[in-house]
Design an enzyme around this catalytic site. Structure first.
Site, PDB file in Angstrom:
ATOM      1  CB  THR A  48      -0.924   0.007   1.233  1.00 28.29           C
ATOM      2  OG1 THR A  48      -1.685  -1.187   1.260  1.00 28.29           O
ATOM      3  CG2 THR A  48      -1.846   1.206   1.209  1.00 28.29           C
ATOM      4  CB  THR A  49       3.673   2.288   2.206  1.00 22.86           C
ATOM      5  OG1 THR A  49       2.902   1.860   3.337  1.00 22.86           O
ATOM      6  CG2 THR A  49       4.364   3.589   2.557  1.00 22.86           C
ATOM      7  CE1 TYR A 111     -16.669  -1.479  -6.112  1.00 24.17           C
ATOM      8  CE2 TYR A 111     -16.435  -3.213  -7.749  1.00 24.17           C
ATOM      9  CZ  TYR A 111     -17.097  -2.094  -7.271  1.00 24.17           C
ATOM     10  OH  TYR A 111     -18.167  -1.592  -7.948  1.00 24.17           O
ATOM     11  CE1 TYR A 137      -2.318  -4.911   5.822  1.00 28.67           C
ATOM     12  CE2 TYR A 137      -1.898  -4.455   3.493  1.00 28.67           C
ATOM     13  CZ  TYR A 137      -2.093  -4.011   4.791  1.00 28.67           C
ATOM     14  OH  TYR A 137      -2.058  -2.665   5.065  1.00 28.67           O
ATOM     15  NE  ARG A 142      -4.811   1.519   3.120  1.00 32.60           N
ATOM     16  CZ  ARG A 142      -4.650   2.563   2.302  1.00 32.60           C
ATOM     17  NH1 ARG A 142      -5.245   2.578   1.127  1.00 32.60           N
ATOM     18  NH2 ARG A 142      -3.891   3.578   2.647  1.00 32.60           N
ATOM     19  CE  LYS A 165       0.915  -4.134   6.971  1.00 31.08           C
ATOM     20  NZ  LYS A 165       1.160  -3.316   5.760  1.00 31.08           N
ATOM     21  CB  ILE A 207       4.658  -4.966   7.793  1.00 29.20           C
ATOM     22  CG1 ILE A 207       5.194  -6.403   7.754  1.00 29.20           C
ATOM     23  CG2 ILE A 207       4.679  -4.339   6.404  1.00 29.20           C
ATOM     24  CD1 ILE A 207       4.407  -7.355   6.889  1.00 29.20           C
TER      25      ILE A 207
END
Length: 298
Positions: A48-49, A111, A137, A142, A165, A207
């Site tokens: 993501t980052t 989604y 994850y 999100r 994570k 993380i």
């Protein structure tokens, strides 16, 4: 008991871009070298980052391959390989394995989402595709999808699923999961403000977004936990609390890329739909960096 892909502080590294929008590999190399020189225990690339959702397929693969080659096993590279399209996640996972990554980070489908049965099928297909260790994850804020402890228990039985994570913020779910899975599922904090409590339950580290601007400090914090020096670790966690908040004052990675710019790095522009932080938030980020003495230690 499964050996964790890494222990300590893995940086969820940014992807620097040039003004023309291309990946800035010269700056990327400088950032990686700095991270490794200052204690980072693993590089998590194209997460993501790293603005993976704004990389097209060719770029994503190029960044993964370049990062693995550049790091050259100095520390483990964990490749962002998640997708809401199972076949594509399988392709990326196989590609990361071919590139020499030590693990793959695979976010829950977003989604289109899925059921718990769908999560089992999705991750089983990924884990069956090759022997790259997979870090699940869980970030329902999100994706709109959250594992149950029972689903994680079933997935933990797969030899190629190494851990999770955990970024749900739900410590009840975390404790239930860790009690059920034991050593078959390693856990890393996905939230910088929860490193110490998660490691107190047996987590293997973090993380981290914070590691982009404070790699040595984030590494040192995890080491205090490993040494059972929890009062010192707690004090350090609280020292960085306000900076961590500032790094999430807008959608990640908007604030952390601005923070890196303020420290003297050249992260370059964000990709739309992400835009620069407000002047108010920029001042907030700068203030909190200064409050803990963040700077580039050359």
């Amino acid at each position: 008991m499964k050996k964790p892909v890494f222990t300590g502080a893995g940086v969820a590294i940014i992807t620097p871009f040039k003004a023309n929008g291309a990946v800035n590999y010269d700056e990327f190399g400088r950032i990686i070298d700095y991270q490794i020189a200052h204690g980072t225990d693993a590089i998590i690339v194209c997460g993501t980052t790293g603005e993976s959702s704004a990389l097209h397929d060719k770029e994503h693969r190029e960044v993964l391959a370049w990062c693995c080659e550049y790091v050259n096993h100095r520390v483990p590279v964990i490749a962002g390989v998640g997708s809401n399209h199972t076949d594509y996640a399988v392709e990326l996972t196989r590609f990361a394995k071919e590139c020499g990554a030590e693990g793959g980070l695979s976010v829950t489908p977003y989604y289109n989402k899925t059921t718990q049965r769908g999560l089992l099928a999705h991750y089983t297909a990924i884990a069956d595709s090759c022997d790259l260790p997979i870090i699940l994850y869980n970030v329902p804020s999100r994706t709109g999808v959250c594992f149950t402890a029972d689903t994680l228990l079933e997935l933990s039985k797969h030899p190629n699923i190494n851990g999770i994570k955990a970024a749900s913020g739900n410590f009840t779910l975390l404790a239930e999961t860790m009690a059920k899975c034991g050593g078959d599922l390693n856990v890393w904090s996905g939230n910088d403000d929860q490193i110490v409590p998660m490691m107190a339950l047996g987590g293997k580290g973090v993380i981290s977004v914070l590691s982009n601007v404070a790699p040595q400090e984030t590494h040192d914090l995890t080491q205090l936990c490993f040494e059972n020096r929890y009062p010192e670790a707690a004090a350090m966690q609280l020292k960085y609390h306000n900076l961590i908040d500032a790094l999430f004052c807008e959608v990640n990675p908007i604030p952390v890329k601005k923070a890196m710019e303020l420290l003297g790095w050249n992260p370059g522009p964000l990709r739309l739909p992400l835009v620069e932080p407000s002047e108010e938030h920029t001042a907030y980020i700068q203030r909190e960096l200064a409050a803990v003495g963040c700077r580039i230690e050359l």
